[in-house]
Design an enzyme around this catalytic site. Structure first.
Site, PDB file in Angstrom:
ATOM      1  N   ASP A  32      29.002  44.936  86.618  1.00 17.66           N
ATOM      2  CA  ASP A  32      29.154  44.444  85.242  1.00 17.66           C
ATOM      3  C   ASP A  32      29.436  42.951  85.319  1.00 17.66           C
ATOM      4  OD1 ASP A  32      30.211  43.928  82.525  1.00 17.66           O
ATOM      5  OD2 ASP A  32      30.191  46.116  82.353  1.00 17.66           O
ATOM      6  N   LEU A  34      30.835  41.369  82.903  1.00 16.38           N
ATOM      7  CA  LEU A  34      31.989  41.196  82.009  1.00 16.38           C
ATOM      8  C   LEU A  34      31.659  40.302  80.818  1.00 16.38           C
ATOM      9  CD1 LEU A  34      34.859  40.894  84.684  1.00 16.38           C
ATOM     10  CD2 LEU A  34      33.994  42.953  83.569  1.00 16.38           C
ATOM     11  N   SER A  35      30.381  40.250  80.437  1.00 13.05           N
ATOM     12  CA  SER A  35      30.003  39.434  79.272  1.00 13.05           C
ATOM     13  C   SER A  35      30.516  40.079  77.986  1.00 13.05           C
ATOM     14  CB  SER A  35      28.484  39.250  79.197  1.00 13.05           C
ATOM     15  OG  SER A  35      27.825  40.499  79.214  1.00 13.05           O
ATOM     16  N   SER A 125      18.537  54.507  72.007  1.00  8.65           N
ATOM     17  CA  SER A 125      19.290  54.576  70.759  1.00  8.65           C
ATOM     18  C   SER A 125      18.461  55.231  69.662  1.00  8.65           C
ATOM     19  CB  SER A 125      19.644  53.150  70.342  1.00  8.65           C
ATOM     20  OG  SER A 125      20.073  53.112  69.008  1.00  8.65           O
ATOM     21  N   TYR A 150      17.172  43.644  68.620  1.00  8.37           N
ATOM     22  CA  TYR A 150      17.905  44.592  69.475  1.00  8.37           C
ATOM     23  C   TYR A 150      17.181  45.939  69.516  1.00  8.37           C
ATOM     24  CZ  TYR A 150      21.126  48.295  70.740  1.00  8.37           C
ATOM     25  OH  TYR A 150      21.664  49.422  71.315  1.00  8.37           O
ATOM     26  N   LYS A 154      15.070  48.286  72.686  1.00  7.70           N
ATOM     27  CA  LYS A 154      15.193  49.689  73.100  1.00  7.70           C
ATOM     28  C   LYS A 154      13.823  50.368  73.115  1.00  7.70           C
ATOM     29  CE  LYS A 154      19.498  49.614  73.946  1.00  7.70           C
ATOM     30  NZ  LYS A 154      19.950  49.654  75.339  1.00  7.70           N
ATOM     31  N   ARG A 295      23.334  46.661  52.089  1.00  7.43           N
ATOM     32  CA  ARG A 295      23.001  45.672  53.105  1.00  7.43           C
ATOM     33  C   ARG A 295      21.532  45.844  53.471  1.00  7.43           C
ATOM     34  NH1 ARG A 295      26.731  45.931  58.395  1.00  7.43           N
ATOM     35  NH2 ARG A 295      25.768  47.987  58.411  1.00  7.43           N
ATOM     36  N   ASP A 298      19.641  48.446  56.156  1.00  4.91           N
ATOM     37  CA  ASP A 298      20.446  49.601  56.579  1.00  4.91           C
ATOM     38  C   ASP A 298      19.635  50.890  56.481  1.00  4.91           C
ATOM     39  OD1 ASP A 298      22.871  48.829  57.560  1.00  4.91           O
ATOM     40  OD2 ASP A 298      23.948  48.976  55.646  1.00  4.91           O
TER      41      ASP A 298
HETATM   42  N1  LIG Z   1      27.753  51.589  71.228  1.00  7.26           N
HETATM   43  C1  LIG Z   1      26.719  51.955  70.488  1.00  7.26           C
HETATM   44  O1  LIG Z   1      26.850  52.114  69.270  1.00  7.26           O
HETATM   45  C2  LIG Z   1      25.369  52.219  71.121  1.00  7.26           C
HETATM   46  C3  LIG Z   1      24.421  52.990  70.423  1.00  7.26           C
HETATM   47  C4  LIG Z   1      23.176  53.215  71.017  1.00  7.26           C
HETATM   48  C5  LIG Z   1      22.890  52.664  72.262  1.00  7.26           C
HETATM   49  N2  LIG Z   1      23.829  51.901  72.900  1.00  7.26           N
HETATM   50  C6  LIG Z   1      23.487  51.327  74.200  1.00  7.26           C
HETATM   51  O2  LIG Z   1      24.384  51.844  75.166  1.00  7.26           O
HETATM   52  C7  LIG Z   1      24.620  50.871  76.194  1.00  7.26           C
HETATM   53  C8  LIG Z   1      26.101  50.684  76.372  1.00  7.26           C
HETATM   54  O3  LIG Z   1      26.678  50.292  75.133  1.00  7.26           O
HETATM   55  P1  LIG Z   1      28.226  50.021  74.966  1.00  7.26           P
HETATM   56  O4  LIG Z   1      28.559  50.348  73.564  1.00  7.26           O
HETATM   57  O5  LIG Z   1      28.972  50.642  76.056  1.00  7.26           O
HETATM   58  O6  LIG Z   1      28.230  48.428  75.105  1.00  7.26           O
HETATM   59  P2  LIG Z   1      29.270  47.469  75.836  1.00  7.26           P
HETATM   60  O7  LIG Z   1      28.940  46.088  75.429  1.00  7.26           O
HETATM   61  O8  LIG Z   1      30.659  47.958  75.641  1.00  7.26           O
HETATM   62  O9  LIG Z   1      28.898  47.704  77.374  1.00  7.26           O
HETATM   63  C9  LIG Z   1      27.819  47.048  77.976  1.00  7.26           C
HETATM   64  C10 LIG Z   1      28.344  46.404  79.250  1.00  7.26           C
HETATM   65  O10 LIG Z   1      27.267  45.758  79.918  1.00  7.26           O
HETATM   66  C11 LIG Z   1      27.722  44.511  80.414  1.00  7.26           C
HETATM   67  N3  LIG Z   1      26.501  43.706  80.582  1.00  7.26           N
HETATM   68  C12 LIG Z   1      25.646  43.237  79.639  1.00  7.26           C
HETATM   69  N4  LIG Z   1      24.609  42.613  80.223  1.00  7.26           N
HETATM   70  C13 LIG Z   1      24.795  42.706  81.562  1.00  7.26           C
HETATM   71  C14 LIG Z   1      24.043  42.289  82.691  1.00  7.26           C
HETATM   72  N5  LIG Z   1      22.882  41.645  82.585  1.00  7.26           N
HETATM   73  N6  LIG Z   1      24.526  42.568  83.926  1.00  7.26           N
HETATM   74  C15 LIG Z   1      25.713  43.234  84.078  1.00  7.26           C
HETATM   75  N7  LIG Z   1      26.456  43.653  83.040  1.00  7.26           N
HETATM   76  C16 LIG Z   1      25.992  43.395  81.799  1.00  7.26           C
HETATM   77  C17 LIG Z   1      28.750  44.027  79.425  1.00  7.26           C
HETATM   78  O11 LIG Z   1      29.675  43.130  79.982  1.00  7.26           O
HETATM   79  C18 LIG Z   1      29.409  45.335  78.996  1.00  7.26           C
HETATM   80  O12 LIG Z   1      30.532  45.624  79.807  1.00  7.26           O
HETATM   81  C19 LIG Z   1      23.859  49.619  75.759  1.00  7.26           C
HETATM   82  O13 LIG Z   1      22.610  49.633  76.394  1.00  7.26           O
HETATM   83  C20 LIG Z   1      23.690  49.830  74.263  1.00  7.26           C
HETATM   84  O14 LIG Z   1      22.571  49.148  73.774  1.00  7.26           O
HETATM   85  C21 LIG Z   1      25.061  51.690  72.364  1.00  7.26           C
END
Ligand SMILES: NC(=O)c1ccc[n+]([C@@H]2O[C@H](COP(=O)([O-])OP(=O)(O)OC[C@H]3O[C@@H](n4cnc5c(N)ncnc54)[C@H](O)[C@@H]3O)[C@@H](O)[C@H]2O)c1
Length: 335
Positions: A32, A34-35, A125, A150, A154, A295, A298
């Site tokens: 990760d 950590l972004s 998603s 975004y 996906k 919005r 939506d």
């Molecule tokens: N949370 C939601 O509502 C949701 C819904 C559908 C799909 N998703 C997908 O699920 C996945 C996880 O989502 P989440 O909610 O846990 O998000 P999150 O932001 O909490 O976790 C994603 C993590 O990836 C890290 N990251 C981003 N780009 C990176 C890179 N290039 N290299 C290494 N680390 C990187 C970030 O630091 C973060 O810790 C994502 O792909 C998101 O699109 C999330």
């Protein structure tokens, strides 16, 4: 014990999945950058699991780092969570989203092929269904034009996976189409960590209840739903995490060059107003909210048909909406 590389494993869904993987006998290795997360998640995970997980801080499209990880650990599979996910931001900075979300997947696939790592679970998603014409949505429901860059990432990632599997690269892939993940680990030690103003409903609700936000705005109460507010399928993050374990177990039994997609939701829709009222009831707190304008863009209502994941992966959700909202509040109080 099989090593599974989890990209984005310090994030919301990745960290909960790490817990469930350990529970199921896998050894998660986290990469990760950590972004959108914090390193202290690793301490919290250690508290829950009772051991320190291997962690690499860096970008999962960094081939040098991936090669180093593969040298240090024999990898049985990958779960690719890492991505940027803020819909609003993606409309303002589309290239940032295309670069990270597509670039990281392409880099990982190339790495997996080179190292002959077969199994991949990808975070997709329900956004790929757009504004669906029929409900609930099944995996056969046609995908629509994406509502945001975004969402488009996906869709394109799913297409990349289909093409890559067709090229006989020797890999096996499942895309999980998440509905709306909510809740937190029941211990309250890990949960969703929104940086800045939350883009999702439940963190906004918990922050408003905690007094961090003054007021929550509901975008429209005149839609064609039971109370006029939008409908979503809210799935507890622990149940969602469990679906990844089931997906990995299933992939192991498949032939090479395998691809499939599964909805991960509860199969029930709840309105935004129902979520607020349920939150208030289970936690005995008030949420200050107002009704605002609709919005643009939506989705009015969407929930999952879960017949396929029930039948094939034998996955069923075990947490209720009440559980989710209790755990979200518990986590907010920890924060
Ligand atoms: N949370 C939601 O509502 C949701 C819904 C559908 C799909 N998703 C997908 O699920 C996945 C996880 O989502 P989440 O909610 O846990 O998000 P999150 O932001 O909490 O976790 C994603 C993590 O990836 C890290 N990251 C981003 N780009 C990176 C890179 N290039 N290299 C290494 N680390 C990187 C970030 O630091 C973060 O810790 C994502 O792909 C998101 O699109 C999330």
């Amino acid at each position: 014990m099989k090593n599974i590389l989890i990209t984005g494993g310090a994030g919301y869904i990745g960290s909960h999945t790490a817990v469930q993987l350990v529970e199921a006998g896998y050894n998660p290795i986290i990469i990760d950058d950590l972004s959108n997360s914090e390193e202290k998640v690793l301490d919290r995970l250690e508290d829950i699991i009772g051991k320190r997980l291997t962690f690499y801080k860096g970008d999962c499209s960094d081939r040098g780092l991936l090669d180093q990880i593969a040298t240090e650990h024999e990898l049985a599979g990958v779960i690719h969570f890492a991505a940027f996910k803020a819909v609003g931001e993606s409309t303002k900075q589309p290239l940032k989203y295309y670069q990270n979300n597509l670039g990281s997947l392409v880099a990982l696939l190339d790495f997996m092929k080179a190292k002959q790592i077969k199994d991949l679970v990808f975070s997709s998603s329900c956004t790929v269904y757009g504004q669906p014409e029929q409900l609930p949505v099944t995996e056969a429901t046609p995908r629509q034009d994406a509502e945001s860059p975004y969402g488009n990432t996906k869709k394109i990632c799913e297409d990349i996976l289909v093409d890559f599997v067709k090229s006989q690269a020797g890999i096996r892939v499942i895309s999980l189409r998440y509905f709306n993940p909510v809740g937190a680990h029941p211990s309250g030690k890990i949960g969703e960590l929104p940086i800045g103003t939350p883009a999702n409903l439940v963190p906004f609700v918990t922050q408003t209840a905690a007094g961090i936000r003054e007021k929550l705005t509901i975008f429209g109460d005149d839609y064609d739903t039971i109370d006029g507010s939008c409908v979503r399928d809210f799935i507890h993050v622990m149940d969602l995490a469990d679906a990844h374990v089931k997906a990995l177990d299933y992939l192991k039994e498949q032939q090479e060059d395998f691809y499939d997609v599964f909805n991960v939701g509860t199969g029930n829709g709840n309105t935004v107003l129902e979520v607020i009222r349920t939150f208030e009831k289970v936690n005995r707190v008030k949420v200050n909210f107002e009704i605002g304008a609709r919005r643009p863009g939506d989705i009015v209502k969407i929930w999952a048909d879960t017949t396929k994941i029930n039948a094939i992966l034998h996955w069923y959700p075990s947490y209720s909406l009440e559980d989710s909202l209790r755990d979200s509040w518990n986590w907010q109080k920890t924060l």
